[in-house]
Design an enzyme around this catalytic site. Structure first.
Site, PDB file in Angstrom:
ATOM      1  N   PRO A  80       1.236 -10.645   3.535  1.00 33.20           N
ATOM      2  CA  PRO A  80       1.938  -9.871   3.377  1.00 33.20           C
ATOM      3  C   PRO A  80       3.665 -10.586   2.446  1.00 33.20           C
ATOM      4  O   PRO A  80       3.677 -12.203   3.976  1.00 33.20           O
ATOM      5  CB  PRO A  80       2.245  -8.897   4.725  1.00 33.20           C
ATOM      6  N   CYS A  81       3.827 -10.052   1.512  1.00 37.25           N
ATOM      7  CA  CYS A  81       4.952 -11.236   1.201  1.00 37.25           C
ATOM      8  C   CYS A  81       6.375 -10.028   1.488  1.00 37.25           C
ATOM      9  O   CYS A  81       7.169 -11.482   0.892  1.00 37.25           O
ATOM     10  CB  CYS A  81       5.285 -11.076  -0.121  1.00 37.25           C
ATOM     11  N   GLN A  82       6.608  -9.714   1.968  1.00 36.49           N
ATOM     12  CA  GLN A  82       7.690  -8.117   2.580  1.00 36.49           C
ATOM     13  C   GLN A  82       8.969  -9.527   3.064  1.00 36.49           C
ATOM     14  O   GLN A  82      10.106  -9.499   2.730  1.00 36.49           O
ATOM     15  CB  GLN A  82       7.915  -7.273   2.969  1.00 36.49           C
TER      16      GLN A  82
END
Length: 362
Positions: A80-82
């Site tokens: 996940p890159c958020q």
């Protein structure tokens, strides 16, 4: 040469689809989202499971994949890159960022021949560079030679400007080169979606095109706003009486309330491209946001790849995906390296149709 792969944080399956076209047999894909896994299962034939990456061990992954330690040719995935996003505000540390470090455990437990990690370019910012350094150093300790680069999807046939960071780990001494640009000019929005018919006015799904329907929440006020915006423009074209108070005098996020241009690649398709209030996601001519199918084409998914869930869930699946064309290009380069082929001498061109028919068998 057919190689085995495990796709971690797989989402809807953009990476799995691209890798399968590059000669991999994906033995397992997993994600923590049920709608993502259901979408993956609908479109791709490999095993897909709902798993919590934070608590799932490499031994469990091997058992589900039907492989033993050392039999995985490629461990691939995009944590996940958020938490790394430059648009994100708040505390620097984000628990989602620590999922990047799960790679260290899995690499040691599974001992794949190679690994691929994808993330937003901003992972190299202050929020993420210490984690990247930890992964690189630990991978090197395990005998991997690590290659890092930021690639733009538009260089590989994807009709979208999308810069992403990639880490590739290969056995020390392996010859590797990043995929060569496969197009003479970037593909445009017009190339990708101009032939699609207008979606039904009543908001229903097009009778023969999956995921092709209008945004039901587009208010009359926003319809009035989008009428003022030309192709390629944003909220700066709105008359003062239609501007939001928070936007007046604010020069950030000018793409919001924007339209795409027929003659340019799309801006980065995000997890909220389902609304033109979130970015430059208005149709070039029609007074509406682009549909999920239009967004999927801009990500290089074929038309027979069907996304499940509601509009918001579908947009998240599409926007978070690795574009299949880009995944295929990188997968071919890793395949060539593992097979001992000098990819610098005669790089294999990307053959995948931008929106060709046929469900992939992986």
């Amino acid at each position: 040469m057919t190689l085995t792969a495990i796709d971690a944080f797989a989402g809807a399956g953009g990476l799995s689809l691209g890798l399968s076209r590059a000669g991999y047999s994906v033995k397992l894909a997993f994600d923590n989202s049920q709608v993502a896994v259901d979408t993956h299962r609908k479109n791709l034939s490999c095993r897909a499971e709902v798993l919590d990456a934070a608590t799932t061990s490499g031994d469990e992954l091997l058992e589900l994949a039907g492989l033993k330690r050392g039999e995985v040719d490629l461990l691939a995935g995009g944590p996940p890159c958020q938490g790394f996003s430059l648009q994100r505000r708040g505390a620097r540390e984000d628990p989602r960022n620590l999922l990047v470090l799960r790679y260290l455990d899995w690499l040691e437990e599974m001992r794949p021949r190679a690994f691929l990690m994808e993330n937003v370019a901003a992972i190299q910012s202050v929020r993420g560079k210490h984690l990247l350094r930890a992964v690189e150093e630990a991978a090197q300790d395990l005998g991997f030679q690590v290659h890092a680069a930021i690639l733009d999807a538009s260089d590989y046939g994807v009709p979208q400007r999308r810069r992403r960071a990639f880490l590739v780990g290969l056995p020390a001494g392996t010859r590797f080169s990043w995929p060569a640009t496969s197009v003479e000019r970037p593909r445009t929005v017009g190339d990708a979606i101009r032939d699609l018919p207008s979606p039904p006015e009543d908001g229903s799904v097009h009778p023969s095109i999956a995921n092709h329907y209008r945004e039901s929440r587009l208010s009359q006020l926003n319809i009035e706003r989008i009428k003022y915006v030309p192709q390629g423009g944003g909220r700066e074209y709105l008359p003062k009486h239609l501007q939001l108070a928070c936007h007046q005098g604010n020069h950030r996020h000018l793409d919001t309330y924007g339209r795409l241009s027929w003659d340019e690649p799309a801006v980065t398709i995000t997890a909220r491209f389902d609304s033109f209030t979130r970015g430059k996601f208005g149709h070039p001519e029609e007074h509406r946001s682009i549909t999920l199918r239009e967004g999927a084409r801009l990500q290089s998914f074929p038309d027979d790849f069907v996304f499940l869930g509601n509009r918001e869930e579908g947009a998240r699946l599409i926007g978070n995906a690795v574009p299949p064309l880009l995944a295929q290009a990188i997968g071919q380069s890793i395949n060539s390296a593992l097979s001992g082929i000098d990819a610098t001498a005669s790089p294999e061109p990307v053959q995948m149709s931008l929106w060709g028919a046929g469900t992939a068998a992986v």
